[in-house]
Design a protein around this motif. Structure first.
Motif, PDB file in Angstrom:
ATOM      1  N   GLY A 179      14.657  -4.136 -22.346  1.00  0.00           N
ATOM      2  CA  GLY A 179      14.017  -5.439 -22.252  1.00  0.00           C
ATOM      3  C   GLY A 179      13.002  -5.506 -21.132  1.00  0.00           C
ATOM      4  N   MET A 180      12.032  -4.583 -21.144  1.00  0.00           N
ATOM      5  CA  MET A 180      11.036  -4.530 -20.077  1.00  0.00           C
ATOM      6  C   MET A 180      10.231  -5.827 -19.931  1.00  0.00           C
ATOM      7  SD  MET A 180       9.840  -2.768 -17.589  1.00  0.00           S
ATOM      8  CE  MET A 180      10.262  -1.039 -17.851  1.00  0.00           C
ATOM      9  N   PRO A 181       9.771  -6.463 -21.022  1.00  0.00           N
ATOM     10  CA  PRO A 181       9.019  -7.716 -20.843  1.00  0.00           C
ATOM     11  C   PRO A 181       9.827  -8.803 -20.147  1.00  0.00           C
ATOM     12  CG  PRO A 181       8.625  -6.828 -23.030  1.00  0.00           C
ATOM     13  CD  PRO A 181       9.740  -6.030 -22.436  1.00  0.00           C
ATOM     14  N   LEU A 182      11.131  -8.827 -20.349  1.00  0.00           N
ATOM     15  CA  LEU A 182      11.977  -9.802 -19.644  1.00  0.00           C
ATOM     16  C   LEU A 182      11.884  -9.578 -18.139  1.00  0.00           C
ATOM     17  CD1 LEU A 182      15.214  -9.491 -21.840  1.00  0.00           C
ATOM     18  CD2 LEU A 182      13.421 -11.224 -22.067  1.00  0.00           C
ATOM     19  N   ALA A 183      11.980  -8.310 -17.740  1.00  0.00           N
ATOM     20  CA  ALA A 183      11.928  -7.969 -16.316  1.00  0.00           C
ATOM     21  C   ALA A 183      10.541  -8.237 -15.738  1.00  0.00           C
ATOM     22  CB  ALA A 183      12.327  -6.512 -16.107  1.00  0.00           C
ATOM     23  N   GLU A 184       9.501  -7.936 -16.505  1.00  0.00           N
ATOM     24  CA  GLU A 184       8.144  -8.183 -16.027  1.00  0.00           C
ATOM     25  C   GLU A 184       7.905  -9.682 -15.824  1.00  0.00           C
ATOM     26  OE1 GLU A 184       5.530  -4.482 -17.773  1.00  0.00           O
ATOM     27  OE2 GLU A 184       5.956  -6.166 -19.109  1.00  0.00           O
ATOM     28  N   ALA A 185       8.406 -10.494 -16.756  1.00  0.00           N
ATOM     29  CA  ALA A 185       8.271 -11.945 -16.604  1.00  0.00           C
ATOM     30  C   ALA A 185       8.985 -12.418 -15.341  1.00  0.00           C
ATOM     31  CB  ALA A 185       8.831 -12.649 -17.836  1.00  0.00           C
ATOM     32  N   MET A 186      10.186 -11.892 -15.102  1.00  0.00           N
ATOM     33  CA  MET A 186      10.922 -12.248 -13.892  1.00  0.00           C
ATOM     34  C   MET A 186      10.143 -11.870 -12.637  1.00  0.00           C
ATOM     35  SD  MET A 186      14.889 -11.288 -14.726  1.00  0.00           S
ATOM     36  CE  MET A 186      15.843 -12.196 -15.931  1.00  0.00           C
ATOM     37  N   ALA A 187       9.524 -10.685 -12.669  1.00  0.00           N
ATOM     38  CA  ALA A 187       8.776 -10.217 -11.501  1.00  0.00           C
ATOM     39  C   ALA A 187       7.595 -11.124 -11.182  1.00  0.00           C
ATOM     40  CB  ALA A 187       8.296  -8.787 -11.738  1.00  0.00           C
ATOM     41  N   LEU A 188       7.084 -11.816 -12.188  1.00  0.00           N
ATOM     42  CA  LEU A 188       5.960 -12.727 -11.990  1.00  0.00           C
ATOM     43  C   LEU A 188       6.417 -14.185 -11.945  1.00  0.00           C
ATOM     44  CD1 LEU A 188       3.360 -10.857 -14.198  1.00  0.00           C
ATOM     45  CD2 LEU A 188       3.247 -11.209 -11.733  1.00  0.00           C
ATOM     46  N   ASP A 189       7.712 -14.383 -11.693  1.00  0.00           N
ATOM     47  CA  ASP A 189       8.290 -15.718 -11.482  1.00  0.00           C
ATOM     48  C   ASP A 189       8.115 -16.648 -12.683  1.00  0.00           C
ATOM     49  OD1 ASP A 189       9.244 -15.026  -8.998  1.00  0.00           O
ATOM     50  OD2 ASP A 189       7.520 -15.833  -7.906  1.00  0.00           O
ATOM     51  N   VAL A 190       8.216 -16.074 -13.878  1.00  0.00           N
ATOM     52  CA  VAL A 190       8.214 -16.882 -15.098  1.00  0.00           C
ATOM     53  C   VAL A 190       9.666 -17.073 -15.531  1.00  0.00           C
ATOM     54  CG1 VAL A 190       7.402 -17.083 -17.471  1.00  0.00           C
ATOM     55  CG2 VAL A 190       6.019 -15.849 -15.778  1.00  0.00           C
ATOM     56  N   PRO A 191      10.171 -18.297 -15.608  1.00  0.00           N
ATOM     57  CA  PRO A 191      11.550 -18.505 -16.055  1.00  0.00           C
ATOM     58  C   PRO A 191      11.766 -17.938 -17.461  1.00  0.00           C
ATOM     59  CG  PRO A 191      10.678 -20.510 -15.079  1.00  0.00           C
ATOM     60  CD  PRO A 191       9.513 -19.566 -15.222  1.00  0.00           C
ATOM     61  N   VAL A 192      12.881 -17.239 -17.644  1.00  0.00           N
ATOM     62  CA  VAL A 192      13.157 -16.555 -18.906  1.00  0.00           C
ATOM     63  C   VAL A 192      14.335 -17.221 -19.619  1.00  0.00           C
ATOM     64  CG1 VAL A 192      13.847 -14.377 -19.973  1.00  0.00           C
ATOM     65  CG2 VAL A 192      12.300 -14.360 -18.000  1.00  0.00           C
ATOM     66  N   ILE A 193      14.142 -17.503 -20.901  1.00  0.00           N
ATOM     67  CA  ILE A 193      15.215 -17.948 -21.787  1.00  0.00           C
ATOM     68  C   ILE A 193      15.290 -16.927 -22.909  1.00  0.00           C
ATOM     69  CG2 ILE A 193      16.048 -19.768 -23.331  1.00  0.00           C
ATOM     70  CD1 ILE A 193      14.378 -21.764 -21.743  1.00  0.00           C
ATOM     71  N   ALA A 194      16.465 -16.327 -23.124  1.00  0.00           N
ATOM     72  CA  ALA A 194      16.550 -15.232 -24.089  1.00  0.00           C
ATOM     73  C   ALA A 194      17.873 -15.246 -24.834  1.00  0.00           C
ATOM     74  CB  ALA A 194      16.378 -13.888 -23.375  1.00  0.00           C
ATOM     75  N   TYR A 195      17.809 -14.843 -26.084  1.00  0.00           N
ATOM     76  CA  TYR A 195      19.003 -14.700 -26.918  1.00  0.00           C
ATOM     77  C   TYR A 195      19.840 -13.538 -26.402  1.00  0.00           C
ATOM     78  CZ  TYR A 195      21.818 -14.035 -31.150  1.00  0.00           C
ATOM     79  OH  TYR A 195      22.850 -13.895 -32.042  1.00  0.00           O
TER      80      TYR A 195
END
Length: 274
Positions: free
Chosen positions: A174-190
């Motif tokens: 789940g690399m895009p999840l981690a990248e979003a986190m690194a850029l301080d974008v809140p993540v909601i995921a199944y």
């Protein structure tokens, strides 16, 4: 995959080959515990196993070049941007994202856009189904497929996203999840496959996907600044698990085992699962 598809036959053949080759290896290494555990049905004996996560360096990700003109354009609309990054594929479930966004658009906020960023060439039939779905939704004009884009554009989408939303049913890490986190974008995921492992204690995991509830949750994360701040702080802490230092420790343990046969505390035995 449907059982009569070439993709199903190819992957089934690949799984069958695992049973033939796994006994010839001394150590299992994967980029997630989930991927290692997926080998268990094909083992005939216990094997030592070690996961080594990809290195996620938030500082380097934040320094990555991005398309400033695209950032300026997306921000100039002053609208909410919902993002997913990943190729167009059935397991990514872009259809679910579109349905959630449509509910959010109709019931909560019409000043919003859904950006589906990723290669469209892998499954033309699914892409056509998504286009048909878009045509049936009230929010269709605000749902955008970017196609394959340069890294600079991808990072521009990350930087302007209010939420990273994922409904994927299979991720090996789940690399895009981690990248979003690194850029301080809140993540909601199944919460499927390796997604919970990647998310750790950061972001929000959805265990039962319900269109209206996910849309309302998305609105809550966008509108509640205190909640948003807490999520971002938890995501920053979660990324510590993917540090270069941790990867180095695990790689040293793997090399040490192959040289000496001594099991490190980081190496676990993967048992066969019948």
């Amino acid at each position: 995959f449907s059982h009569d598809s070439p993709a199903y036959r190819t992957t089934s053949g690949g799984y069958a080959q695992l049973g033939d080759i796994l006994d010839h290896f001394d150590l299992l290494v994967g980029d997630s515990q989930y991927n290692i555990q997926s080998l268990a049905p094909y083992l005939t004996r216990p094997l030592p196993a070690l996961h080594i996560y990809p290195v996620i360096d938030p500082a380097k990700i934040k320094e990555h070049p991005y398309d400033k003109s695209l950032v300026d354009h997306l921000r100039s609309t002053r609208q909410v941007n919902i993002l997913f990054v990943g190729r167009i594929a059935r397991n990514k479930r872009q259809d679910r994202l579109m349905e959630v966004f449509d509910y959010y658009y109709r019931q909560v906020n019409r000043h919003a856009h859904l950006w589906l960023v990723g290669n469209e060439n892998g499954d033309p039939a699914y892409r056509a189904e998504l286009e048909q779905l878009r045509g049936s939704l009230v929010s269709g004009d605000n749902i955008h497929f970017s196609g394959k884009v340069k890294d600079e554009e991808t990072y521009a989408y990350y930087r302007t996203a209010h939420i990273f939303l994922s409904a994927s049913k299979h991720e090996g890490f789940g690399m895009p999840l981690a990248e979003a986190m690194a850029l301080d974008v809140p993540v909601i995921a199944y919460a499927a496959a390796a997604v919970p492992e990647t998310m750790g204690q950061g972001g929000i995991l959805v265990h039962q996907w319900d269109t209206s509830r996910v849309a309302e949750l998305m609105h809550l994360v966008i509108s509640d600044l205190s909640l948003r701040h807490c999520l971002i702080e938890a995501q920053r802490a979660n990324l510590d698990r993917f540090s270069a230092r941790e990867a180095r420790l695990r790689l040293n343990a793997a090399v040490g085992y192959l040289q000496s046969g001594e099991l490190s505390s980081l190496i676990k035995m993967q048992e066969p699962r019948i």
